[in-house]
Scaffold this motif. Sequence first.
Motif, PDB file in Angstrom:
ATOM      1  N   THR A 191       0.835  -1.205   0.000  1.00 30.90           N
ATOM      2  CA  THR A 191       0.000   0.000   0.000  1.00 30.90           C
ATOM      3  C   THR A 191       0.861   1.244   0.000  1.00 30.90           C
ATOM      4  OG1 THR A 191      -1.705  -1.191   1.225  1.00 30.90           O
ATOM      5  CG2 THR A 191      -1.844   1.203   1.220  1.00 30.90           C
ATOM      6  N   TRP A 192       1.880   1.261   0.829  1.00 34.15           N
ATOM      7  CA  TRP A 192       2.782   2.423   0.899  1.00 34.15           C
ATOM      8  C   TRP A 192       3.481   2.643  -0.442  1.00 34.15           C
ATOM      9  CZ3 TRP A 192       8.251   2.495   0.742  1.00 34.15           C
ATOM     10  CH2 TRP A 192       8.803   3.735   1.008  1.00 34.15           C
ATOM     11  N   ALA A 193       3.967   1.564  -1.066  1.00 34.53           N
ATOM     12  CA  ALA A 193       4.677   1.674  -2.344  1.00 34.53           C
ATOM     13  C   ALA A 193       3.747   2.198  -3.436  1.00 34.53           C
ATOM     14  CB  ALA A 193       5.253   0.323  -2.745  1.00 34.53           C
ATOM     15  N   LEU A 194       2.504   1.730  -3.456  1.00 35.84           N
ATOM     16  CA  LEU A 194       1.562   2.202  -4.471  1.00 35.84           C
ATOM     17  C   LEU A 194       1.203   3.673  -4.269  1.00 35.84           C
ATOM     18  CD1 LEU A 194      -0.785  -0.902  -4.796  1.00 35.84           C
ATOM     19  CD2 LEU A 194       0.882  -0.070  -6.455  1.00 35.84           C
ATOM     20  N   GLU A 195       1.053   4.095  -3.018  1.00 34.11           N
ATOM     21  CA  GLU A 195       0.762   5.502  -2.744  1.00 34.11           C
ATOM     22  C   GLU A 195       1.920   6.394  -3.188  1.00 34.11           C
ATOM     23  OE1 GLU A 195      -0.196   5.866   1.373  1.00 34.11           O
ATOM     24  OE2 GLU A 195      -2.159   4.930   1.140  1.00 34.11           O
ATOM     25  N   GLU A 196       3.141   5.968  -2.903  1.00 33.29           N
ATOM     26  CA  GLU A 196       4.313   6.737  -3.328  1.00 33.29           C
ATOM     27  C   GLU A 196       4.417   6.787  -4.844  1.00 33.29           C
ATOM     28  OE1 GLU A 196       6.624   8.503  -1.541  1.00 33.29           O
ATOM     29  OE2 GLU A 196       5.229   8.199   0.109  1.00 33.29           O
ATOM     30  N   ALA A 197       4.092   5.679  -5.517  1.00 32.53           N
ATOM     31  CA  ALA A 197       4.147   5.646  -6.980  1.00 32.53           C
ATOM     32  C   ALA A 197       3.117   6.604  -7.571  1.00 32.53           C
ATOM     33  CB  ALA A 197       3.905   4.226  -7.485  1.00 32.53           C
ATOM     34  N   LEU A 198       1.919   6.650  -7.001  1.00 30.57           N
ATOM     35  CA  LEU A 198       0.893   7.583  -7.478  1.00 30.57           C
ATOM     36  C   LEU A 198       1.321   9.030  -7.268  1.00 30.57           C
ATOM     37  CD1 LEU A 198      -2.434   5.879  -6.373  1.00 30.57           C
ATOM     38  CD2 LEU A 198      -1.686   6.350  -8.697  1.00 30.57           C
ATOM     39  N   GLN A 199       1.917   9.305  -6.129  1.00 33.91           N
ATOM     40  CA  GLN A 199       2.379  10.669  -5.854  1.00 33.91           C
ATOM     41  C   GLN A 199       3.494  11.062  -6.824  1.00 33.91           C
ATOM     42  OE1 GLN A 199       3.815  11.231  -1.897  1.00 33.91           O
ATOM     43  NE2 GLN A 199       3.783  13.455  -2.063  1.00 33.91           N
TER      44      GLN A 199
END
Length: 115
Positions: free
Chosen positions: A8-16
């Motif tokens: 979840t953290w990695a996907l949020e960072e990728a979206l940002q």
Amino acid sequence: QFVQILLTWALEEALQTADSMAARGYGLSGRSRYHPYKMAPKDWGALVYLIVAGTISVVGWKLGYGKLAVYPVLEPVFLHGREWLYLFMFLGFLGFPIAVEGREKLRWLFWKRMV
């Protein structure tokens, strides 16, 4: 559970990161570079207006203007004298961002029709 948190953290960072790259125009032709922002006279005027309007509003509130007694009996809502000044300064303070955004929206719509 740790894998889910990391995913979840990695996907949020990728979206940002993707949003940031899109905002900077990544993939478009031509180079872009950072332009340092400098305060223009209209920016200083807006800042002074907000400080003055906010200060007058807080001073009026501290002096007791605009307070409404609800208990034990609801008093009528009538404004007298300086309460109008404090009310309009407070509304001007709150409405300033709305006015600026509205002006920009109108300018943008007008500009799009001209192009």
